[in-house]
Design a protein around this motif. Structure first.
Motif, PDB file in Angstrom:
ATOM      1  N   MET A 114      30.651  -5.991  22.303  1.00 17.07           N
ATOM      2  CA  MET A 114      30.374  -7.169  23.122  1.00 17.07           C
ATOM      3  C   MET A 114      29.132  -6.971  23.983  1.00 17.07           C
ATOM      4  N   HIS A 115      28.936  -5.748  24.463  1.00 19.84           N
ATOM      5  CA  HIS A 115      27.761  -5.455  25.294  1.00 19.84           C
ATOM      6  C   HIS A 115      26.551  -5.037  24.453  1.00 19.84           C
ATOM      7  N   ARG A 116      26.707  -5.093  23.127  1.00 20.88           N
ATOM      8  CA  ARG A 116      25.609  -4.810  22.198  1.00 20.88           C
ATOM      9  C   ARG A 116      25.037  -3.411  22.385  1.00 20.88           C
ATOM     10  N   LEU A 117      25.924  -2.440  22.611  1.00 25.11           N
ATOM     11  CA  LEU A 117      25.482  -1.054  22.720  1.00 25.11           C
ATOM     12  C   LEU A 117      25.246  -0.488  21.328  1.00 25.11           C
ATOM     13  N   SER A 118      24.204   0.308  21.206  1.00 28.12           N
ATOM     14  CA  SER A 118      23.964   0.967  19.929  1.00 28.12           C
ATOM     15  C   SER A 118      25.053   2.009  19.699  1.00 28.12           C
ATOM     16  N   PRO A 119      25.348   2.346  18.438  1.00 32.94           N
ATOM     17  CA  PRO A 119      26.392   3.346  18.168  1.00 32.94           C
ATOM     18  C   PRO A 119      26.165   4.661  18.909  1.00 32.94           C
ATOM     19  N   GLY A 120      24.909   5.096  18.959  1.00 37.87           N
ATOM     20  CA  GLY A 120      24.613   6.351  19.648  1.00 37.87           C
ATOM     21  C   GLY A 120      24.841   6.257  21.143  1.00 37.87           C
ATOM     22  N   ALA A 121      24.361   5.161  21.759  1.00 31.65           N
ATOM     23  CA  ALA A 121      24.525   4.982  23.200  1.00 31.65           C
ATOM     24  C   ALA A 121      25.998   4.842  23.555  1.00 31.65           C
ATOM     25  N   LYS A 122      26.745   4.095  22.729  1.00 29.49           N
ATOM     26  CA  LYS A 122      28.170   3.908  22.996  1.00 29.49           C
ATOM     27  C   LYS A 122      28.917   5.234  22.895  1.00 29.49           C
ATOM     28  N   ALA A 123      28.623   6.021  21.875  1.00 32.15           N
ATOM     29  CA  ALA A 123      29.314   7.299  21.689  1.00 32.15           C
ATOM     30  C   ALA A 123      29.020   8.263  22.832  1.00 32.15           C
ATOM     31  N   ALA A 158      36.276   1.089  31.151  1.00 33.40           N
ATOM     32  CA  ALA A 158      35.809  -0.144  30.513  1.00 33.40           C
ATOM     33  C   ALA A 158      34.733  -0.819  31.358  1.00 33.40           C
ATOM     34  N   ALA A 159      34.886  -0.781  32.678  1.00 30.79           N
ATOM     35  CA  ALA A 159      33.898  -1.404  33.567  1.00 30.79           C
ATOM     36  C   ALA A 159      32.579  -0.642  33.586  1.00 30.79           C
ATOM     37  N   LEU A 160      32.636   0.662  33.311  1.00 26.17           N
ATOM     38  CA  LEU A 160      31.429   1.498  33.378  1.00 26.17           C
ATOM     39  C   LEU A 160      30.794   1.742  32.012  1.00 26.17           C
ATOM     40  N   LEU A 161      31.431   1.283  30.951  1.00 26.14           N
ATOM     41  CA  LEU A 161      30.990   1.624  29.596  1.00 26.14           C
ATOM     42  C   LEU A 161      29.549   1.225  29.331  1.00 26.14           C
ATOM     43  N   HIS A 162      29.118   0.065  29.795  1.00 25.57           N
ATOM     44  CA  HIS A 162      27.760  -0.422  29.509  1.00 25.57           C
ATOM     45  C   HIS A 162      26.753  -0.025  30.589  1.00 25.57           C
ATOM     46  N   SER A 163      27.131   0.980  31.424  1.00 24.77           N
ATOM     47  CA  SER A 163      26.241   1.516  32.466  1.00 24.77           C
ATOM     48  C   SER A 163      25.684   0.407  33.350  1.00 24.77           C
ATOM     49  N   PRO A 164      26.566  -0.365  34.020  1.00 22.24           N
ATOM     50  CA  PRO A 164      26.104  -1.485  34.839  1.00 22.24           C
ATOM     51  C   PRO A 164      25.326  -1.029  36.068  1.00 22.24           C
ATOM     52  N   ARG A 165      24.447  -1.898  36.534  1.00 21.80           N
ATOM     53  CA  ARG A 165      23.673  -1.597  37.746  1.00 21.80           C
ATOM     54  C   ARG A 165      24.518  -1.792  39.005  1.00 21.80           C
ATOM     55  N   LEU A 166      25.480  -2.699  38.951  1.00 26.21           N
ATOM     56  CA  LEU A 166      26.372  -2.971  40.078  1.00 26.21           C
ATOM     57  C   LEU A 166      27.814  -2.839  39.601  1.00 26.21           C
ATOM     58  N   VAL A 167      28.627  -2.091  40.356  1.00 18.94           N
ATOM     59  CA  VAL A 167      30.037  -1.920  40.030  1.00 18.94           C
ATOM     60  C   VAL A 167      30.876  -2.450  41.194  1.00 18.94           C
ATOM     61  N   VAL A 168      31.818  -3.328  40.871  1.00 20.19           N
ATOM     62  CA  VAL A 168      32.751  -3.874  41.867  1.00 20.19           C
ATOM     63  C   VAL A 168      34.139  -3.373  41.499  1.00 20.19           C
ATOM     64  N   LEU A 169      34.734  -2.594  42.371  1.00 20.94           N
ATOM     65  CA  LEU A 169      36.047  -2.010  42.109  1.00 20.94           C
ATOM     66  C   LEU A 169      37.052  -2.525  43.132  1.00 20.94           C
TER      67      LEU A 169
END
Length: 318
Positions: A114-123, A158-169
């Motif tokens: 869904m976040h369009r991560l490449s296989p390498g970046a996701k792994a 799951a919230a951090l998987l796509h390396s977001p710039r802002l995290v709300v916890l």
């Protein structure tokens, strides 16, 4: 100035229907201003019903403010919500972003696509999250079979998987035992240091705020009651500190400077507990004054608990 969050004079009102009383307007957030710089970690604290969740919903584009202006990572949350979703990660209350009947690993695969991560970046990112949050023992287990603590660690990953710039916890350590809490806090600190992530944390566990945040914003009745450092909060409320002294030899009494209160003499005169205000006496000067009278074998200092400070703010507001 380019800010991660720039919310000014936010107000959110709801129309409530009450049987036999018609409609009334409830103001959940009242002229609230919140500004976070990039890379900052802020604890957003308040009692239930203080307006925290409503504020977060406006910041993430779920709700439109009744009045006020808000920009998150330079975007308007409501009209640019889909674009903003690629740059923020949210763990929001008890709302899950994991697939209930699928193994946890499958949820991460779907979210990575869904976040369009490449296989390498996701792994590579998933490997870091699995190791840091200790997810390996239950990656293949369906989410519905996970304990609350295991699921919360999965939600954070799951919230951090796509390396977001802002995290709300929102309550990220709920259901975790002490060891798991400390592990999650340590990982969040390390991950922020590596990536410069901005963190907005809401929690009732004040240890989370003390470990993770440099700044605290306390809200009450939808308004800001305090915005500053934890040290500044303690200073502004003039809450006393406690000094515990173990003497080399017992003494029935000590001569204390004016304004310093003797709380107790224990262990046959060996241990003395005194209380003082940091604004009136420095700890070093007080210890020096006592050392001139007796030999000190050991000492410790107790700061006011942050829970007590927040409770004091609410009491004064009431």
């Amino acid at each position: 100035m380019d800010l991660a969050i720039d919310a000014q004079h936010l107000t959110r009102e709801f129309t409530v229907r009450r049987r036999g009383a018609g409609r009334s307007v409830v103001r959940a957030v009242d002229d609230l201003t919140l500004r976070l710089e990039h890379g900052e970690a802020v604890g957003f604290v308040g009692a239930n019903g203080a307006g925290k969740s409503t504020t977060i919903k406006m910041l993430t584009g779920i709700l439109t403010p009744t009045r006020g202006e808000v920009a998150v990572l330079g975007r308007r949350p409501v009209p640019e919500r889909r674009h903003l979703a690629r740059e923020i990660g949210v763990v929001f209350g008890q709302r899950s972003q994991l697939w209930w009947d699928l193994p946890l690993q499958d949820s991460f695969e779907i979210l990575g696509s869904m976040h369009r991560l490449s296989p390498g970046a996701k792994a590579a990112r998933l490997e870091r999250l699995v190791a840091g949050l200790d997810l390996a023992p239950f990656l293949d287990r369906p989410v519905r079979q996970l304990s609350l603590g295991q699921r919360m660690r999965g939600e954070v990953a799951a919230a951090l998987l796509h390396s977001p710039r802002l995290v709300v916890l929102d309550e990220p350590t709920i259901g975790l035992d002490m060891i798991s809490k400390e592990g999650l806090r340590r990982f969040l600190v390390e991950d922020r240091a590596e990536r410069g992530t901005t963190l907005l944390l809401t929690t009732h566990d004040m240890a989370d705020v003390e470990r993770l945040c440099e700044r605290i914003v306390v809200v009450s009745d939808g308004r800001t009651a305090y915005d500053g450092t934890l040290a500044g909060l303690r200073s502004s409320l003039r809450t006393p500190r406690e000094l515990v002294l173990d003497l080399a030899e017992p003494r029935d009494a000590l001569v204390l400077p004016g304004g310093v209160e003797l709380l107790a003499v224990e262990a046959g005169g060996i241990r003395h507990r005194v209380r003082f205000l940091a604004e009136e006496h420095s700890a070093a000067a007080l210890i020096a004054a006592i050392s001139a009278q007796v030999d000190i074998a050991d000492l410790s200092m107790a700061e006011p608990a942050i829970e007590d400070l927040v409770r004091e703010i609410f009491a004064r507001g009431a």
